[in-house]
Design a protein around this motif. Structure first.
Motif: not given
Length: 193
Positions: A53-57, A60-64
């Motif tokens: 979840v750390g990787h995914a969030f 997402i936050k960085l618009r990747i």
């Protein structure tokens, strides 16, 4: 392509995905010792979930764009042909369209390149940082070695100057810490609803 020398870059069509994998040795050790029970399995799954979840969030936050996230070995094996996992392993597939050209060139040419590398680094480090922040009593840095190794290899390839490379590491670590803390605050607010 140069970036394929990075261990976690698996051969994907046109290099469009980055796979970050988290490997946990202790569940296999516990299984072989015959002491693993349902509670410890759930705890290990929780740690893996927090890590992924750390990787995914962060992505997402960085618009990747995030293609998929899973802790299901069967799901992962269907998507990554040479994956050799067992219980306690998760994966997060994110878009590599911004970082792939920089890695293919093998050097940083602009501020935009550096920004892309920093954001890539934040996404890689957010898994280990999230796991350490939310499960500090059981965090084992060895379980996150692949994430650290992948970023270290990319930085060594892209920035030959040690001083500048260390500066990029510091920016990544500071930014990742802030981002993971923000994720924690948002999660806490959701729990209070």
């Amino acid at each position: 392509m140069k970036f394929q020398t990075v261990k976690s870059f698996l051969p994907m069509p046109e290099g469009q995905k980055v796979i970050t994998m988290f490997s946990e040795n202790s569940p296999a050790d516990a299984l072989s010792a015959g002491v693993r029970n349902a509670a410890s399995e759930r705890f290990e799954e929780l740690k893996t979930c927090i890590h992924e979840v750390g990787h995914a969030f962060s992505a997402i936050k960085l618009r990747i764009p995030v293609d998929w996230v899973s802790i299901d070995p069967f799901f992962i094996k269907q998507r990554v042909s040479d994956w050799k996992g067992s219980f306690g392993i998760g994966a997060c597939a994110i878009s590599a369209e911004r970082i792939a050209p920089v890695l293919e060139r093998g050097r940083l040419l602009s501020k935009e390149d550096k920004k892309d590398v920093v954001e890539y680094g934040i996404t890689l480090m957010a898994g280990p940082f999230a796991e350490e922040m939310y499960q500090p009593s059981s965090y084992n840095i060895q379980t996150s070695e692949e994430d650290f190794e992948q970023l270290s290899h990319a930085l060594c390839m892209l920035e030959p100057r040690t001083f500048e490379r260390n500066r990029i590491w510091r920016v990544i670590f500071k930014s990742t810490t802030s981002l993971v803390e923000e994720i924690g605050r948002r999660y806490a607010r959701l729990q209070n609803c």
